[in-house]
Scaffold this active site. Sequence first.
Site, PDB file in Angstrom:
ATOM      1  N   GLY A  68       0.775  -1.321   0.146  1.00 21.91           N
ATOM      2  CA  GLY A  68       0.079  -0.125   0.140  1.00 21.91           C
ATOM      3  C   GLY A  68       0.904   1.388  -0.093  1.00 21.91           C
ATOM      4  N   THR A  69       1.795   1.359   0.889  1.00 22.47           N
ATOM      5  CA  THR A  69       2.849   2.425   0.761  1.00 22.47           C
ATOM      6  C   THR A  69       3.232   2.806  -0.734  1.00 22.47           C
ATOM      7  OG1 THR A  69       3.410   1.989   2.984  1.00 22.47           O
ATOM      8  CG2 THR A  69       5.222   3.441   1.701  1.00 22.47           C
ATOM      9  N   ASN A 136      -7.597   3.736   9.245  1.00 19.50           N
ATOM     10  CA  ASN A 136      -6.943   2.679   9.784  1.00 19.50           C
ATOM     11  C   ASN A 136      -7.030   2.502  11.146  1.00 19.50           C
ATOM     12  OD1 ASN A 136      -5.148   4.631   8.667  1.00 19.50           O
ATOM     13  ND2 ASN A 136      -3.481   3.835  10.249  1.00 19.50           N
ATOM     14  N   GLN A 164      -7.299  -0.268   3.960  1.00 17.50           N
ATOM     15  CA  GLN A 164      -8.022  -0.726   4.897  1.00 17.50           C
ATOM     16  C   GLN A 164      -9.601  -1.166   4.554  1.00 17.50           C
ATOM     17  OE1 GLN A 164      -7.033  -2.053   7.842  1.00 17.50           O
ATOM     18  NE2 GLN A 164      -5.099  -0.779   7.904  1.00 17.50           N
ATOM     19  N   SER A 184      -3.487  -3.177  -0.450  1.00 13.44           N
ATOM     20  CA  SER A 184      -2.372  -3.890  -0.087  1.00 13.44           C
ATOM     21  C   SER A 184      -2.806  -5.425   0.261  1.00 13.44           C
ATOM     22  CB  SER A 184      -1.925  -3.428   1.472  1.00 13.44           C
ATOM     23  OG  SER A 184      -0.968  -3.982   1.857  1.00 13.44           O
ATOM     24  N   HIS A 186      -1.652  -7.573   2.479  1.00 12.37           N
ATOM     25  CA  HIS A 186      -1.615  -8.339   3.634  1.00 12.37           C
ATOM     26  C   HIS A 186      -2.694  -7.602   4.424  1.00 12.37           C
ATOM     27  CE1 HIS A 186       0.640  -5.013   6.091  1.00 12.37           C
ATOM     28  NE2 HIS A 186       0.752  -4.583   4.941  1.00 12.37           N
ATOM     29  N   THR A 222      11.382  -7.043 -11.079  1.00 17.34           N
ATOM     30  CA  THR A 222      10.765  -8.424 -11.218  1.00 17.34           C
ATOM     31  C   THR A 222       9.596  -8.477 -10.304  1.00 17.34           C
ATOM     32  OG1 THR A 222      12.826  -9.334 -11.890  1.00 17.34           O
ATOM     33  CG2 THR A 222      10.711 -10.893 -11.243  1.00 17.34           C
ATOM     34  N   CYS A 307       3.684   1.342  14.427  1.00 16.07           N
ATOM     35  CA  CYS A 307       4.736   2.030  14.134  1.00 16.07           C
ATOM     36  C   CYS A 307       6.089   0.985  13.951  1.00 16.07           C
ATOM     37  CB  CYS A 307       5.430   3.143  15.030  1.00 16.07           C
ATOM     38  SG  CYS A 307       4.012   4.315  15.571  1.00 16.07           S
TER      39      CYS A 307
HETATM   40  N1  PLP Z   1      -2.814   3.036   3.902  1.00 15.91           N
HETATM   41  C1  PLP Z   1      -3.437   2.583   5.104  1.00 15.91           C
HETATM   42  C2  PLP Z   1      -4.615   3.092   5.282  1.00 15.91           C
HETATM   43  C3  PLP Z   1      -2.837   1.648   5.932  1.00 15.91           C
HETATM   44  O1  PLP Z   1      -3.318   1.345   7.068  1.00 15.91           O
HETATM   45  C4  PLP Z   1      -1.563   1.086   5.709  1.00 15.91           C
HETATM   46  C5  PLP Z   1      -0.781  -0.114   6.632  1.00 15.91           C
HETATM   47  O2  PLP Z   1      -1.210   0.138   7.785  1.00 15.91           O
HETATM   48  C6  PLP Z   1      -0.837   1.452   4.560  1.00 15.91           C
HETATM   49  C7  PLP Z   1      -1.547   2.591   3.578  1.00 15.91           C
HETATM   50  C8  PLP Z   1       0.511   0.827   4.050  1.00 15.91           C
HETATM   51  O3  PLP Z   1       0.306  -0.312   3.331  1.00 15.91           O
HETATM   52  P1  PLP Z   1       1.433  -1.360   3.437  1.00 15.91           P
HETATM   53  O4  PLP Z   1       1.785  -1.888   4.808  1.00 15.91           O
HETATM   54  O5  PLP Z   1       0.999  -2.538   2.474  1.00 15.91           O
HETATM   55  O6  PLP Z   1       2.632  -0.604   2.863  1.00 15.91           O
END
Ligand code: PLP
Length: 363
Positions: A68-69, A136, A164, A184, A186, A222, A307
Amino acid sequence: MTYLDANATQPLRPEARAAVLAALALTGNPSSVHAAGRAARRVLETAREAVAARFGAAPADLVFTSGGTEANALAIHALGAGLRLIVGATEHDAVRAAAPGAAVLPVDGHGVADLDALARLLREGPALVCLMLANNETGTLQPVREAAALCRAAGARLHVDAVQAAGRIGVDLRDLGADSLALSGHKLGGPQGAGALLLAPGHTLAPLIAGGGQERGRRGGTPALPAIAGLAAAAAQTAPPLAPHAALAPLRDAAEQAALAAGAIVIGAGAPRLPNTTCLALPGVRADTQVIALDLAGIQVSAGAACSSGKVARSHVLAAMGLDALAGEAIRVSLPWNAAAADIAAFAAAYQAMAARLSRRAA
Ligand code: PLP
């Protein structure tokens, strides 16, 4: 042990585990032209088609990322180039850190974005707006469809962090009317290490990492095939009619009732929320103290956002909601896809014992 920290990461779904193991058994690189490469490519493209269909995009408009990041950072980098950035006050740090200097879209006391303020900000010129679908920490849902209509009318773009929300409520990029959407793996019950950015038709993307031109030149490197296969398998388990998360709402409500009876305040209860999430403040008791006390009792929850350093910062989400006094005293309880009544009973007993002990000391 009772795991109630799904918003940090979900337990791996068995279907995802099977898909990961099957992909690990393959040797080819999806970019290779030989038979082994083509077999790997088939797994990649099948996953792309499934995830795109599940969340309302064309397969060609889906870019696999590491999570997600990266999906959020890629959207802001590519769709926000040359535009003013407007970011919701309660966005995840994945968005805030990728948009330094952005104008902040305020929220009300329930954590819901102020659409009048958005309309005013949009009058100041071309912009990319970032508004998450579900928070989140509190689970609060944002009025993304309404924000998308405002953005369209103003000629602005809208990026939605649906990390989320995906798999827990209905999420469909076309239906939302946004320009892009981050996912994301996971958080869906897939493995860590894969995510996706979905695009509305017609958007081209300049990559953050160019590399070998993978993902149609939009994300070099990759692809993590096992993680991607697991993401797709997990996403399939959240498709209607399975919709397993709706069943979590009564369990979440039962956890809240137990906490309320012990003196807790439920944060954001006045807004529509995710069915699996509750944010509970215990006045006078530090969040990290609560997390440790519950952990010692076998209950795993978190203090606001997880964190990476393990330190607990004051929640910018609660501060933005005007709840500064509670910002260091709230924990997040987030039910995983496989939560059961016994987990809630264990939580209720542990929370009430903790509150009786620590609230008395704080008083
Ligand atoms: N965006 C939200 C709302 C999240 O809660 C999180 C992770 O806690 C992320 C983005 C980041 O996702 P990832 O852990 O897959 O990088």
